[in-house]
Write a protein that holds these residues in place. Structure first.
Motif, PDB file in Angstrom:
ATOM      1  N   ASN A  85      10.841 -14.779  16.210  1.00 41.40           N
ATOM      2  CA  ASN A  85      10.122 -14.236  15.058  1.00 41.40           C
ATOM      3  C   ASN A  85       8.731 -13.732  15.424  1.00 41.40           C
ATOM      4  O   ASN A  85       8.223 -12.802  14.784  1.00 41.40           O
ATOM      5  CB  ASN A  85      10.052 -15.280  13.943  1.00 41.40           C
TER       6      ASN A  85
ATOM      7  N   LYS B 168      14.026  -0.475  12.778  1.00 41.39           N
ATOM      8  CA  LYS B 168      13.156  -0.220  11.625  1.00 41.39           C
ATOM      9  C   LYS B 168      11.738   0.111  12.098  1.00 41.39           C
ATOM     10  O   LYS B 168      11.102   1.051  11.601  1.00 41.39           O
ATOM     11  CB  LYS B 168      13.139  -1.449  10.711  1.00 41.39           C
ATOM     12  N   SER B 169      11.254  -0.647  13.061  1.00 38.45           N
ATOM     13  CA  SER B 169       9.915  -0.429  13.597  1.00 38.45           C
ATOM     14  C   SER B 169       9.820   0.911  14.318  1.00 38.45           C
ATOM     15  O   SER B 169       8.791   1.595  14.247  1.00 38.45           O
ATOM     16  CB  SER B 169       9.542  -1.568  14.552  1.00 38.45           C
TER      17      SER B 169
ATOM     18  N   THR C  74       9.104 -15.528   6.526  1.00 37.60           N
ATOM     19  CA  THR C  74       9.892 -14.314   6.308  1.00 37.60           C
ATOM     20  C   THR C  74       9.401 -13.559   5.081  1.00 37.60           C
ATOM     21  O   THR C  74       9.349 -12.326   5.071  1.00 37.60           O
ATOM     22  CB  THR C  74      11.379 -14.674   6.144  1.00 37.60           C
TER      23      THR C  74
ATOM     24  N   THR D  40      15.206  -5.150  13.248  1.00 40.34           N
ATOM     25  CA  THR D  40      13.743  -5.081  13.265  1.00 40.34           C
ATOM     26  C   THR D  40      13.267  -3.985  14.211  1.00 40.34           C
ATOM     27  O   THR D  40      12.364  -3.203  13.874  1.00 40.34           O
ATOM     28  CB  THR D  40      13.159  -6.431  13.711  1.00 40.34           C
TER      29      THR D  40
ATOM     30  N   SER E 175      19.789  -9.307  13.864  1.00 38.52           N
ATOM     31  CA  SER E 175      18.473  -9.414  13.235  1.00 38.52           C
ATOM     32  C   SER E 175      17.404  -8.726  14.075  1.00 38.52           C
ATOM     33  O   SER E 175      16.575  -7.963  13.558  1.00 38.52           O
ATOM     34  CB  SER E 175      18.122 -10.894  13.038  1.00 38.52           C
TER      35      SER E 175
ATOM     36  N   GLU F 111       6.332 -11.758   5.999  1.00 32.83           N
ATOM     37  CA  GLU F 111       6.732 -10.594   6.814  1.00 32.83           C
ATOM     38  C   GLU F 111       7.199  -9.460   5.919  1.00 32.83           C
ATOM     39  O   GLU F 111       6.809  -8.298   6.111  1.00 32.83           O
ATOM     40  CB  GLU F 111       7.844 -10.996   7.781  1.00 32.83           C
TER      41      GLU F 111
ATOM     42  N   THR G 237       9.404 -10.404  16.659  1.00 33.97           N
ATOM     43  CA  THR G 237       9.672  -9.546  15.499  1.00 33.97           C
ATOM     44  C   THR G 237       8.373  -9.035  14.889  1.00 33.97           C
ATOM     45  O   THR G 237       8.220  -7.838  14.610  1.00 33.97           O
ATOM     46  CB  THR G 237      10.465 -10.336  14.433  1.00 33.97           C
TER      47      THR G 237
ATOM     48  N   LEU H  72       6.998  -5.184  14.626  1.00 31.89           N
ATOM     49  CA  LEU H  72       6.702  -4.607  13.314  1.00 31.89           C
ATOM     50  C   LEU H  72       5.269  -4.085  13.235  1.00 31.89           C
ATOM     51  O   LEU H  72       4.984  -3.143  12.483  1.00 31.89           O
ATOM     52  CB  LEU H  72       6.935  -5.648  12.212  1.00 31.89           C
TER      53      LEU H  72
END
Length: 444
Positions: free
Chosen positions: A299, A338-339, A254, A335, A331, A257, A302, A306
């Motif tokens: 993840n 935001k992306s 994390t 992501t 969560s 990331e 994720t 991203l």
């Protein structure tokens, strides 16, 4: 015999006479052995326990805490302290709200440093019973009255105070980290694991990335050492050791990331994707291994998103839907949104798909980790709405973010949200501007 001792017994005897109860009748009603009750009331051979006093109070129609102000003489006599009676007495005083009886006893027993163990034992009992706020007073007494910083009582009290302090107040959380950090290595190994994980989580919630990395590395290193020393079963108390080893890696991933090192983060994720080699694994251990397999898959999605891979959005959404875990949905959507803002792709269909889950995200307001995620989600959603020229929605989300920041005392985030509102202020309705002004007053 002291005056108050006689007074305690005389009060009880007077009440027995008032009710017309013989000793045998009281023994029958309270369940106390008649012989023991006789010796207790006559002050011969044994003192009264707090449980016996409570039983007598109930039978005689008195409220909880009756005669507690006199009971301290059963605990301290001729400068001798009775640990078996004093600890239950202090705990019971807290439980029924007779706090007026606590300080006189505490100030008296603290004349002898050895009695710190009694204060600590009372704190532990309250903590175990879920009375965290009530136990804080006693733990703080231990800290304030222990000169040896390497004392076991000091270390454990600092750890408990750190746990008790956690909430949504950023300043308080960070202060608790600073206070406890020097003591973390003095705990027993099984508690060190739990403490390092908690320190990492709290630091993550505060965006103290360097501290998160430090605690995560310590957690992974300690777990690895204990594994090599074949201490898996000895330290697998709250969780199996594989859980702490995996969490150390997960948090390290994390951190990578957060720093935008997505390829390096992928390598770490792939490491904890399969922990089946970690032996011995009992049923709980295998359950943890399966959890990390699930988290690793999420993840990896994720990281792909991203990096701008919008091709897998629907696949990622399918996965979140199958998990059916609200915290993972929060969560994942944070992501994704935001992306979308970074790479400019449309996610309206994803947001619509999870509208029911999004409406339930407010349950995370008081959650240490997820409260911040919820705030991030709302902030990025506001930006997303502005990017799609849905200004009314964007303003609405921004104002909500401001109110969340104020509630959580997250002032750095507040500055970002205020700047976002001011940037789009011309699109706000008169009522939105007035509401914005009213909540801004909270800052003053």
């Amino acid at each position: 015999m002291r005056v108050n001792n006689r007074s305690l017994r005389l009060e009880i005897e007077d009440q027995m006479k008032l009710h017309g109860y013989s000793l045998n009748k009281v023994a029958e009603l309270t369940g106390i052995n008649a012989g023991n009750l006789s010796m207790v009331l006559n002050g011969r051979a044994r003192a009264m326990t707090i449980g016996q006093l409570d039983a007598l109070a109930e039978v005689l129609g008195k409220p909880p805490g009756w005669l507690y102000e006199l009971y301290k003489e059963e605990c301290i006599s001729d400068n001798k302290v009775s640990r078996p009676r004093l600890i239950p007495y202090l705990v019971r005083c807290v439980e029924i709200g007779r706090v007026d009886c606590i300080e006189p006893v505490v100030s008296k027993i603290l004349d002898n440093p050895k009695n710190i163990s009694i204060i600590f034992a009372a704190a532990e009992k309250l903590f175990e019973n879920g009375k965290l706020e009530e136990s804080e007073y006693f733990y703080q007494l231990v800290v304030d009255n222990t000169k040896d910083s390497f004392s076991e009582f000091m270390t454990m009290s600092q750890y408990r105070l750190f746990l008790i302090a956690q909430g949504t107040d950023e300043e308080q959380n960070w202060k608790s980290v600073i206070q406890f950090e020097p003591f973390r290595r003095r705990l027993p190994e099984y508690l060190q694991l739990a403490a390092l994980l908690k320190l990492a989580k709290v630091s993550y919630s505060l965006e103290k990335i360097n501290e998160v990395e430090k605690f995560a590395e310590e957690l992974a290193e300690l777990s690895s050492i204990l594994y090599k020393l074949k201490m898996v079963e000895e330290v697998s108390v709250e969780h199996h050791l594989v859980y702490y080893f995996g969490m150390g890696l997960l948090i390290k991933g994390t951190v990578l990331e957060k720093r935008g090192l997505y390829e390096e983060a992928k390598k770490v994720v792939q490491t904890y994707a399969d922990l089946s080699w970690f032996e011995p694994l009992d049923e709980s251990g295998w359950q943890e291994v399966e959890k990390f397999k699930v988290w690793a898959k999420a993840n990896l999605y994720t990281l792909e998103v991203l990096m701008g891979n919008d091709v897998i959005l629907n696949e990622y959404a399918d996965y979140l839907e199958c998990l059916d875990q609200l915290n993972e949905t929060l969560s994942g959507l944070t992501t994704i949104i935001k992306s979308a803002n970074i790479h400019g792709f449309c996610i309206d269909h994803v947001l619509q798909r999870f509208v029911g889950s999004i409406d339930r995200f407010d349950c995370f307001v008081d959650d240490l980790i997820n409260s911040r995620r919820y705030l991030w989600f709302c902030y990025h959603r506001a930006i997303y709405e502005f990017s799609k020229e849905r200004y009314e929605n964007g303003i609405k989300e921004t104002i909500f973010c401001i109110s969340l920041c104020l509630e959580m005392k997250r002032y750095e985030d507040l500055a970002r949200c205020v700047a976002l509102f001011e940037k789009h202020r011309n699109y706000a309705s008169e009522s939105q501007v007035q509401y914005y002004k009213s909540i801004r007053l909270w800052v003053v």
